[in-house]
Design a protein around this motif. Structure first.
Motif: not given
Length: 153
Positions: A75-92, A115-124
């Motif tokens: 689930k999305v709630e299980d992600i450690k840095d939820l705010a950061g994940f939402k931002e990166v998800a928008k960029q993806f 595009s110099d996204l933060k931690d692209p492997h982990e976020n993908l």
């Protein structure tokens, strides 16, 4: 008429250039034949090499099928840095809009790196785990807009 005048008058320069070209191409051909002579002699001594050459595998048979291990659904709630994940998800999501409906992960990862996204492997990996990016079963992936909208809102 003698000397250079006679050469000019009777196309001597053209004849000499043609002669030099013929000799040079002959020497090049001879050197190529001599440099490859050992292969011809090897076939002469062992004719079974010809059969092996023509019965060898085709290059496309050498490729192995690669499978990608998609992480277990989370689930999305299980992600450690939820705010950061939402931002990166928008960029993806912006990157995916520039691609076709069915895209390859390697191309998306390449775009994320350039595009110099933060931690692209982990976020993908997180996008795959939350099933925002879904496999189409043919080696390509699609973007699930509904899941993305739920996750980002």
């Amino acid at each position: 008429m003698y000397g250079i005048e006679a050469i000019n008058a009777n196309n001597g320069w053209a004849i000499s250039i043609v002669g030099v070209s013929i000799v040079f191409s002959g020497l090049v051909t001879l050197s190529l034949v001599i440099s490859r002579l050992y292969k011809v002699l090897a076939l002469w001594e062992n004719p079974s090499l010809i059969k092996e050459f023509f019965s060898a595998k085709k290059p496309e048979d050498d490729f192995e099928e690669v499978s990608i291990d998609i992480p277990a659904e989370m689930k999305v709630e299980d992600i450690k840095d939820l705010a950061g994940f939402k931002e990166v998800a928008k960029q993806f999501a912006l990157l995916v809009r520039t691609m076709e409906d069915h895209f390859s992960l390697s191309r998306l990862l390449h775009l994320a790196k350039t595009s110099d996204l933060k931690d692209p492997h982990e976020n993908l990996n997180n996008l795959l785990a939350t099933r925002i990016i879904i496999s189409d079963g043919a080696g390509l992936f699609t973007w699930d807009k509904e899941r993305f909208d739920k996750a980002v809102s």
